[in-house]
Motif scaffolding. Structure first.
Motif, PDB file in Angstrom:
ATOM      1  N   TYR A 192     -16.072 -33.308  16.007  1.00 53.39           N
ATOM      2  CA  TYR A 192     -16.501 -31.916  16.181  1.00 53.39           C
ATOM      3  C   TYR A 192     -15.324 -30.956  16.076  1.00 53.39           C
ATOM      4  CZ  TYR A 192     -20.993 -33.777  17.573  1.00 53.39           C
ATOM      5  OH  TYR A 192     -22.187 -34.437  17.574  1.00 53.39           O
ATOM      6  N   GLY A 193     -14.196 -31.460  15.578  1.00 50.71           N
ATOM      7  CA  GLY A 193     -12.995 -30.642  15.462  1.00 50.71           C
ATOM      8  C   GLY A 193     -12.107 -30.849  16.668  1.00 50.71           C
ATOM      9  N   ALA A 194     -10.795 -30.869  16.426  1.00 47.75           N
ATOM     10  CA  ALA A 194      -9.857 -31.125  17.522  1.00 47.75           C
ATOM     11  C   ALA A 194      -9.980 -30.046  18.588  1.00 47.75           C
ATOM     12  CB  ALA A 194      -8.432 -31.188  16.983  1.00 47.75           C
ATOM     13  N   ARG A 195     -10.267 -28.812  18.161  1.00 44.11           N
ATOM     14  CA  ARG A 195     -10.308 -27.727  19.135  1.00 44.11           C
ATOM     15  C   ARG A 195     -11.497 -27.870  20.082  1.00 44.11           C
ATOM     16  NH1 ARG A 195     -10.757 -22.126  16.666  1.00 44.11           N
ATOM     17  NH2 ARG A 195      -9.241 -22.935  15.176  1.00 44.11           N
ATOM     18  N   ARG A 250      -9.139 -29.291   4.206  1.00 47.64           N
ATOM     19  CA  ARG A 250      -9.957 -28.256   4.849  1.00 47.64           C
ATOM     20  C   ARG A 250     -10.057 -27.012   3.961  1.00 47.64           C
ATOM     21  NH1 ARG A 250      -9.913 -29.003  10.831  1.00 47.64           N
ATOM     22  NH2 ARG A 250      -8.910 -31.005  11.225  1.00 47.64           N
ATOM     23  N   GLN A 251     -11.260 -26.436   3.914  1.00 46.81           N
ATOM     24  CA  GLN A 251     -11.520 -25.241   3.112  1.00 46.81           C
ATOM     25  C   GLN A 251     -11.556 -23.974   3.956  1.00 46.81           C
ATOM     26  OE1 GLN A 251     -11.948 -25.893  -0.363  1.00 46.81           O
ATOM     27  NE2 GLN A 251     -11.176 -27.799   0.523  1.00 46.81           N
ATOM     28  N   SER A 252     -11.468 -24.135   5.265  1.00 42.91           N
ATOM     29  CA  SER A 252     -11.571 -22.970   6.147  1.00 42.91           C
ATOM     30  C   SER A 252     -10.840 -23.265   7.451  1.00 42.91           C
ATOM     31  CB  SER A 252     -13.046 -22.661   6.443  1.00 42.91           C
ATOM     32  OG  SER A 252     -13.632 -23.745   7.144  1.00 42.91           O
ATOM     33  N   GLY A 253     -10.697 -22.237   8.267  1.00 39.82           N
ATOM     34  CA  GLY A 253     -10.093 -22.418   9.584  1.00 39.82           C
ATOM     35  C   GLY A 253      -8.578 -22.309   9.558  1.00 39.82           C
ATOM     36  N   LYS A 285       2.371 -21.388   8.373  1.00 44.99           N
ATOM     37  CA  LYS A 285       1.628 -20.142   8.277  1.00 44.99           C
ATOM     38  C   LYS A 285       0.297 -20.464   7.638  1.00 44.99           C
ATOM     39  CE  LYS A 285       5.969 -17.904   8.019  1.00 44.99           C
ATOM     40  NZ  LYS A 285       6.559 -19.179   8.496  1.00 44.99           N
ATOM     41  N   LYS A 286      -0.681 -19.650   7.928  1.00 41.31           N
ATOM     42  CA  LYS A 286      -2.019 -19.903   7.393  1.00 41.31           C
ATOM     43  C   LYS A 286      -1.928 -19.990   5.868  1.00 41.31           C
ATOM     44  CE  LYS A 286      -6.724 -18.572   8.480  1.00 41.31           C
ATOM     45  NZ  LYS A 286      -7.533 -17.808   9.432  1.00 41.31           N
ATOM     46  N   ALA A 287      -2.296 -21.133   5.346  1.00 37.72           N
ATOM     47  CA  ALA A 287      -2.158 -21.348   3.911  1.00 37.72           C
ATOM     48  C   ALA A 287      -3.118 -20.455   3.142  1.00 37.72           C
ATOM     49  CB  ALA A 287      -2.436 -22.810   3.576  1.00 37.72           C
ATOM     50  N   THR A 288      -2.655 -19.916   2.045  1.00 36.06           N
ATOM     51  CA  THR A 288      -3.531 -19.069   1.241  1.00 36.06           C
ATOM     52  C   THR A 288      -4.103 -19.847   0.070  1.00 36.06           C
ATOM     53  OG1 THR A 288      -1.542 -18.293   0.139  1.00 36.06           O
ATOM     54  CG2 THR A 288      -2.490 -16.856   1.823  1.00 36.06           C
ATOM     55  N   GLU A 289      -3.395 -20.910  -0.322  1.00 37.92           N
ATOM     56  CA  GLU A 289      -3.932 -21.715  -1.422  1.00 37.92           C
ATOM     57  C   GLU A 289      -5.084 -22.566  -0.892  1.00 37.92           C
ATOM     58  OE1 GLU A 289      -1.282 -22.456   0.244  1.00 37.92           O
ATOM     59  OE2 GLU A 289      -1.150 -24.596   0.547  1.00 37.92           O
ATOM     60  N   THR A 290      -6.041 -22.863  -1.741  1.00 40.39           N
ATOM     61  CA  THR A 290      -7.153 -23.690  -1.286  1.00 40.39           C
ATOM     62  C   THR A 290      -7.077 -25.068  -1.909  1.00 40.39           C
ATOM     63  OG1 THR A 290      -8.542 -22.924  -3.093  1.00 40.39           O
ATOM     64  CG2 THR A 290      -8.706 -21.731  -1.013  1.00 40.39           C
ATOM     65  N   ALA A 291      -7.352 -26.041  -1.098  1.00 39.36           N
ATOM     66  CA  ALA A 291      -7.599 -27.396  -1.573  1.00 39.36           C
ATOM     67  C   ALA A 291      -6.487 -27.983  -2.428  1.00 39.36           C
ATOM     68  CB  ALA A 291      -8.908 -27.444  -2.356  1.00 39.36           C
ATOM     69  N   THR A 292      -5.240 -27.614  -2.128  1.00 44.88           N
ATOM     70  CA  THR A 292      -4.141 -28.245  -2.844  1.00 44.88           C
ATOM     71  C   THR A 292      -3.647 -29.430  -2.032  1.00 44.88           C
ATOM     72  OG1 THR A 292      -3.485 -26.065  -3.587  1.00 44.88           O
ATOM     73  CG2 THR A 292      -1.890 -27.839  -3.896  1.00 44.88           C
ATOM     74  N   PRO A 293      -3.772 -30.635  -2.580  1.00 40.81           N
ATOM     75  CA  PRO A 293      -3.319 -31.789  -1.807  1.00 40.81           C
ATOM     76  C   PRO A 293      -1.823 -31.691  -1.531  1.00 40.81           C
ATOM     77  CG  PRO A 293      -4.531 -32.451  -3.790  1.00 40.81           C
ATOM     78  CD  PRO A 293      -4.248 -30.989  -3.901  1.00 40.81           C
ATOM     79  N   SER A 314     -22.173 -26.712  14.421  1.00 42.09           N
ATOM     80  CA  SER A 314     -22.097 -25.293  14.093  1.00 42.09           C
ATOM     81  C   SER A 314     -20.855 -24.595  14.630  1.00 42.09           C
ATOM     82  CB  SER A 314     -23.342 -24.584  14.614  1.00 42.09           C
ATOM     83  OG  SER A 314     -23.579 -24.941  15.947  1.00 42.09           O
ATOM     84  N   ASN A 315     -19.970 -25.312  15.325  1.00 41.32           N
ATOM     85  CA  ASN A 315     -18.745 -24.644  15.773  1.00 41.32           C
ATOM     86  C   ASN A 315     -17.758 -24.545  14.614  1.00 41.32           C
ATOM     87  OD1 ASN A 315     -18.561 -27.503  15.983  1.00 41.32           O
ATOM     88  ND2 ASN A 315     -16.652 -27.297  17.097  1.00 41.32           N
ATOM     89  N   GLU A 316     -16.924 -23.511  14.641  1.00 45.61           N
ATOM     90  CA  GLU A 316     -16.071 -23.208  13.491  1.00 45.61           C
ATOM     91  C   GLU A 316     -15.109 -24.348  13.172  1.00 45.61           C
ATOM     92  OE1 GLU A 316     -12.898 -19.848  12.004  1.00 45.61           O
ATOM     93  OE2 GLU A 316     -13.921 -19.543  13.899  1.00 45.61           O
ATOM     94  N   GLU A 317     -14.468 -24.897  14.203  1.00 48.94           N
ATOM     95  CA  GLU A 317     -13.490 -25.958  13.985  1.00 48.94           C
ATOM     96  C   GLU A 317     -14.178 -27.234  13.484  1.00 48.94           C
ATOM     97  OE1 GLU A 317     -10.471 -26.593  13.635  1.00 48.94           O
ATOM     98  OE2 GLU A 317     -10.066 -28.574  14.424  1.00 48.94           O
ATOM     99  N   GLY A 318     -15.401 -27.468  13.944  1.00 48.88           N
ATOM    100  CA  GLY A 318     -16.164 -28.600  13.425  1.00 48.88           C
ATOM    101  C   GLY A 318     -16.474 -28.412  11.953  1.00 48.88           C
ATOM    102  N   ALA A 319     -16.823 -27.192  11.581  1.00 52.63           N
ATOM    103  CA  ALA A 319     -17.143 -26.901  10.183  1.00 52.63           C
ATOM    104  C   ALA A 319     -15.923 -27.108   9.293  1.00 52.63           C
ATOM    105  CB  ALA A 319     -17.654 -25.471  10.054  1.00 52.63           C
ATOM    106  N   SER A 320     -14.746 -26.709   9.776  1.00 55.31           N
ATOM    107  CA  SER A 320     -13.516 -26.880   8.996  1.00 55.31           C
ATOM    108  C   SER A 320     -13.304 -28.351   8.654  1.00 55.31           C
ATOM    109  CB  SER A 320     -12.326 -26.332   9.799  1.00 55.31           C
ATOM    110  OG  SER A 320     -11.103 -26.796   9.282  1.00 55.31           O
TER     111      SER A 320
END
Lengths: 392, 392
Positions: free
Chosen positions: A141-144, A179-182, A315-323, B167-173
């Motif tokens: 469910y995500g580490a957070r 990850r594509q988001s977060g 820093k929050k990465a701006t590129e997406t999905a780059t391995p 549905s939590n954001e970190e889970g979605a990531s």
């Protein structure tokens, strides 16, 4: 300082890490896995029931006492007997607390928000029926989502180990997904989990109380994940040594550059020498020495220099999905052959052989040079991988 | 045909799905969540202990009997009392089997290969202490790592529900991360899990026995995941209705085009009307009708036509890390506002409020139009979200 007794009110949030480090400095990096598999109970001549599991556990505890930093219990091995199994585990945990051994309950809970206080009541709070020094967690469910439960652990001077990297192929596909988001967009699943765990350890003098689980046989996946264990300051729990083929060189490869914070779990490889308590104790001592030596060499290896280590928050990465790409070292390439597909924590290959196609890759136990199996009695020697598991 | 009694030897691997479908056709898509939170035990005037949890569960079971397709138990709510809690759960499961109600134990096990037979012994085998019709699973080690446990379930005529989308954001990531390797390279984590689950259901006449857990409040994440619930032929367990803000329109959005295979769990929203058995029964009936109506409308909605549905297995993708894109419908965009960040399965917001920053987004329960809360007595009405949870 043993805070595991229960009712002290002066607990610090950094207690678990400090207590574990003290024990690891004293006894080395071995964690004895106390897992009463059906087959080992039969081999020992014990009943395959809750009582047999309890007798087995008490004996393993005796062998671990003064020879290992911690003990770990796989919950399902007790859960299979229902409430009677949990009653046995409660008594074994009580005995471990009396001995002052650090206890880890490997329950792999998921940490849904709604169940946080229930799990804290079960394992962390003073008077908890299954009071343990630490438990293991799964971060699907995500580490957070685990942060509430982690706070409960720390508030009670206890710790957690979060599953992050395992060595089976399908696990790697999930754990190295990008990850594509977060907050960790552009990073792997495992990277986000390790980074979230590390945040809890920052600012702590010495070893933190929020740990990770990283399989020793992971080999080259460690590079694919972008996770650098050398940058992690909490404890790292590593299953898979001995029985399923993780060897000293795997520890050296995966944990190079770490600083005395790796705890290696060995279960069946020790239990196979029971039930004779002298043999069990000798096996525990011998394996403790092996593991200590292997990790000492890992500590002396420099880690790969990489700007994306989990301590330096990206820093929050701006590129997406780059391995993330790393220069693979010759060592990790060598270590990956053969062991990379091994299933995680399979210390009883016969237990799962009929059900999974992965178990075929689990090798027979490799006996370490410093321990002579010929000194064991015939019926307590490591069972061949082909031996038949008794069915109830 | 009730196979939940235990010792029949003529079980078919498709039994669970067929039995569940029969019950859903008869009683509708409601699954009553029997979760003895501390607060609800106090509200009911019961002791906060294993006995209180058992009395609560037995009463909820009575209310569910003949009014809901299934009941679900969150394991940690019993585990908090240790072995006594599990003994209570054993007796409640026994009572449910006598009533012929389908039982789901929400233990969220991880399915390590080494613990497969232990978990099967606990929940699936004839004579298992915690014999259940199905259990829930977490796929962090990869969906395929669960196949051994799934086989054990099917061989015993039982089923599983695998967590896939929350549905939590970190889970979605984590769940929408793109796989870089394996059979589902280029697809999301959740897609690989749903596809692996679906493989077990193929070739089954009617509903399969390998289910998924998909949160009702997921909103727009469902598109990001690439998973189309309308293409899935196993049962879908959906927590979050009522108490934490999932509403009829969420069910219609997320489950549009599904064909009568969605099971909606409601827990606190029913329990808040106890302990009076007539009030509990009335609430159960009323909510069962609401849920049935909402899903009926979802069934009538056409699903998005997409070539990447989870039934049509994709050829191994050659492109790497390309996010799957879908045309978002107006409906799902609307549903995402507000509910998208809600935590999964939080039916007791006060339970986790002090520990997580996510719980702030959990709204107070919205009372459905077809049920009049003014008919309840004062002390059993839904508690305000701000009410203080008693500490032990």
């Amino acid at each position: 300082m043993d805070m595991s007794g229960g009712n002290q009110m002066d607990v610090q949030r950094s207690d678990f890490g400090l207590r574990l480090k003290t024990c690891m400095d004293k006894y080395g990096p071995l964690c004895v896995g106390i897992d009463p598999h059906r087959k080992i109970l039969t081999d020992w001549g014990y009943n395959v029931d809750a009582e047999g599991a309890e007798l087995f556990s008490m004996r393993m505890l005796q062998a671990a006492h003064g020879r290992a930093a911690a003990v770990k219990f796989q919950t399902p091995m007790f859960e299979r007997y229902g409430s009677k199994g949990f009653a046995a585990l409660e008594r074994v945990l009580y005995a471990a607390r009396q001995m002052g051994i650090i206890t880890i309950v490997d329950c792999l809970h998921g940490g849904l928000s709604t169940t946080i206080s229930a799990i804290a009541d079960a394992y962390f709070k003073p008077g908890a029926p299954l009071l343990a020094d630490a438990i293991t967690l799964l971060p699907y469910y995500g580490a957070r989502s685990l942060s509430g439960l982690i706070d409960e652990a720390l508030d009670n001077g206890r710790g957690v180990f979060i599953a992050s990297l395992t060595s089976n192929e399908e696990g790697a596909s999930l754990q190295t997904a990008i990850r594509q988001s977060g907050d960790y967009k552009g990073r792997t699943v495992a990277y986000g989990i390790a980074s979230t765990a590390q945040k809890h350890n920052e600012g702590i003098e010495g070893m933190g109380s929020v740990g990770l689980i990283i399989g020793a046989t992971i080999g080259q996946w460690i590079s694919d994940s972008g996770v650098d264990p050398a940058q992690f300051t909490g404890p790292i729990l590593s299953p898979g040594y001995g029985w399923q083929g993780a060897e000293a060189k795997d520890l050296k490869t995966v944990f190079k550059g770490t600083k005395g914070n790796v705890l290696v779990t060995v279960s069946r490889f020790i239990a196979a020498h029971g039930p004779d308590i002298a043999m069990l104790s000798q096996a525990t001592e011998s394996i403790a020495l092996d593991v200590r030596q292997a990790l000492l060499e890992a500590t002396e290896e420099p880690s790969d220099e990489t700007p994306s280590g989990i301590v330096s928050m990206p820093k929050k990465a701006t590129e997406t999905a780059t391995p993330l790409t790393f220069a693979a070292t010759g060592e990790s390439a060598a270590a990956s052959s053969g062991a990379a597909d091994a299933v995680p924590d399979v210390d009883d290959p016969t237990e799962s052989a009929p059900q999974t196609d992965e178990s075929a890759s689990v090798p027979a136990p490799a006996v370490r040079s410093s321990f002579d199996p010929s000194k064991t009695t015939g019926d307590s020697a490591p069972a061949a991988a082909s031996s038949k598991e008794p069915r109830q």
